[in-house]
Design a protein around this motif. Structure first.
Motif, short mmCIF file in Angstrom:
data_model
loop_
_atom_site.label_atom_id
_atom_site.label_comp_id
_atom_site.label_asym_id
_atom_site.label_seq_id
_atom_site.Cartn_x
_atom_site.Cartn_y
_atom_site.Cartn_z
N ARG A 231 0.82 -1.22 0.00
CA ARG A 231 0.00 0.00 0.00
C ARG A 231 0.85 1.26 0.00
O ARG A 231 0.46 2.27 -0.58
N ARG A 232 2.01 1.21 0.65
CA ARG A 232 2.85 2.41 0.73
C ARG A 232 3.44 2.76 -0.63
O ARG A 232 3.49 3.93 -1.02
N ALA A 235 0.61 4.23 -2.75
CA ALA A 235 0.30 5.62 -2.38
C ALA A 235 1.40 6.57 -2.83
O ALA A 235 1.12 7.67 -3.33
N ALA A 236 2.65 6.16 -2.66
CA ALA A 236 3.76 7.03 -3.05
C ALA A 236 3.77 7.28 -4.55
O ALA A 236 3.96 8.41 -5.01
N ALA A 237 3.56 6.23 -5.33
CA ALA A 237 3.55 6.38 -6.78
C ALA A 237 2.43 7.30 -7.24
O ALA A 237 2.63 8.17 -8.10
N ARG A 238 1.26 7.11 -6.67
CA ARG A 238 0.12 7.95 -7.06
C ARG A 238 0.37 9.41 -6.63
O ARG A 238 0.03 10.35 -7.37
N ALA A 239 0.96 9.60 -5.46
CA ALA A 239 1.24 10.96 -4.99
C ALA A 239 2.25 11.67 -5.87
O ALA A 239 2.22 12.90 -6.01
N LEU A 353 -4.53 -1.66 -3.04
CA LEU A 353 -5.61 -0.67 -3.08
C LEU A 353 -5.88 -0.02 -1.74
O LEU A 353 -6.43 1.08 -1.68
N SER A 354 -5.48 -0.68 -0.66
CA SER A 354 -5.64 -0.04 0.64
C SER A 354 -4.72 1.16 0.78
O SER A 354 -4.86 1.97 1.71
N GLY A 355 -3.81 1.33 -0.17
CA GLY A 355 -3.00 2.54 -0.19
C GLY A 355 -3.82 3.78 -0.47
O GLY A 355 -3.38 4.90 -0.19
N GLY A 356 -5.03 3.58 -1.00
CA GLY A 356 -5.92 4.73 -1.19
C GLY A 356 -6.28 5.40 0.12
O GLY A 356 -6.58 6.59 0.16
N GLU A 357 -6.25 4.62 1.21
CA GLU A 357 -6.54 5.18 2.51
C GLU A 357 -5.47 6.19 2.92
O GLU A 357 -5.75 7.19 3.58
N ILE A 358 -4.23 5.93 2.51
CA ILE A 358 -3.15 6.86 2.81
C ILE A 358 -3.35 8.16 2.05
O ILE A 358 -3.07 9.26 2.56
N LEU A 359 -3.85 8.04 0.81
CA LEU A 359 -4.05 9.23 -0.03
C LEU A 359 -5.28 10.03 0.37
O LEU A 359 -5.38 11.22 0.09
N ALA A 360 -6.25 9.36 1.00
CA ALA A 360 -7.53 10.00 1.30
C ALA A 360 -7.37 11.13 2.31
O ALA A 360 -6.49 11.11 3.15
#
Length: 360
Positions: A231-232, A235-239, A353-360
């Motif tokens: 997840r990390r 999230a990092a890639a999407r950020a 997909l739980s990395g979306g929680e980090i982005l939220a």
């Protein structure tokens, strides 16, 4: 539905382009792709991919039919573009020299020495024709920019095209060549380094340095690859500007992959904490977990050029895999492999997909 799932499933440029539910792509594997894993990732809402290295036109059509039977969701087929540095043939005496160098490994797995083949790879144009006939939702490429006539014909048939870049310049070239999305493949990625504008050794840019630069340089969607296993990383890639992530090793370690149990066990073991870049197994630079065959071949006088070396070692490596002998296999793996925690494709998808929680 958990908040992470809601965040990750929001439509974006990649999901709209591919017709998928979530922005996760299965990395295509040369030699260890499986219909089951490809269908599992596509069925889970991502884009399953299947690597076609070494496949004849007939095998491509058969595989595509199996995939369409296994899933009604979009999937990708992957091709290696000839770079021009391939060695189509070598003199018989040179071939015999390389075979003699590898003789101990053929002896160890109980195989006779191979005869010199008429050719080492299927015809690329025949592969392309078969892929176009199969008409998958997506065709992805490594080692170059697809020819203009291929781009035109694929788009005429409604096929989305994805290129793979290891540098910003390659990403720019791929966009100019007409592909619809680009994979930004960092040096952390397992398997072959797919550079094409400069030698692979001169194109070793880390994923999280490469992704934002590519996102700034092109207007097409960007897919981050290399070192992403949880997840990390997602999230990092999407950020950093990626529209999606492409994940290889974490899916390769699942029970749905075509990797034999002994290979999967190594991916889940402490040995996965060390990877090396080597040419000795294929003649091209690739990242994998070091073993005896890599160590011994690294000290020999010479390695056959690609694709000769890949063909030669490819005669004993499958037999070694069947015997569970990981010391004579190609254990391709990325630098994020120690982060692997799951053994099913569904659980890997859920973790990412739980990395979306980090982005939220």
């Amino acid at each position: 539905m958990p908040a992470a799932q809601n965040t990750s499933a929001r439509p974006n440029r990649i999901t709209a382009l591919f017709g998928t539910d979530v922005p996760v792509v299965l990395g295509p594997f040369g030699g260890v792709s499986s219909v089951e894993l490809t269908a599992a990732v596509s069925g889970g809402g991502g884009l399953g991919s299947y690597g076609l290295y070494g496949y004849s036109a007939e095998a491509i059509l058969t595989t595509a039919a199996q995939l369409k039977k296994a899933t009604a969701k979009p999937f990708a087929l992957n091709l290696w573009i000839p770079t021009g540095d391939e060695t189509p043939s070598i003199p018989k005496e040179e071939f015999d020299h390389y075979v003699e160098t590898l003789k101990p490994y053929f002896d160890e797995v109980g195989l006779p020495l191979p005869e010199m083949p008429h050719r080492y790879l299927p015809d690329y144009d025949e592969q392309v024709a078969a892929v176009l006939e199969a008409r998958p939702a997506v065709v992805s490429f490594v080692f170059g920019v697809p020819a203009p006539e291929l781009v035109e014909e694929a788009h005429r048939r409604g096929i989305v095209l994805v290129g793979t870049a290891t540098t910003v310049a390659e990403a720019v070239a791929l966009e100019a060549g007409g592909v619809d999305a680009v994979v930004a493949s960092g040096m952390e990625s397992g398997g072959h380094r797919v550079s094409f504008l400069k030698p692979a050794e001169e194109s070793l840019i880390g994923t999280f340095a490469l992704v934002p630069q590519v996102a700034d340089a092109v207007s097409i969607p960007v897919i981050a690859a290399g070192g992403i296993a949880d997840r990390r990383g997602y999230a990092a890639a999407r950020a950093l500007g990626a529209d999606a992530v492409q994940v290889g090793s974490a899916f390769l370690a699942t029970r749905e992959s075509a990797a034999v149990p002994a290979y999967r066990a190594v991916l889940h073991s402490p040995a996965a904490s060390e990877t090396v870049l080597t040419r000795v197994l294929s003649g091209r630079l690739a990242r994998g977990i070091p073993n005896r065959v890599i160590g011994e071949l690294s000290t020999t006088a010479g390695t056959a050029p690609f694709p000769v070396q890949n063909w030669l070692t490819g005669r004993f490596r499958p037999q070694a895999a069947a015997q569970g002998n990981t010391e004579l296999m190609s254990l391709w793996a990325g630098q994020g492999t120690p982060l692997i925690r799951h053994d099913s494709a569904a659980d890997v998808l859920a973790e990412l997909l739980s990395g979306g929680e980090i982005l939220a």
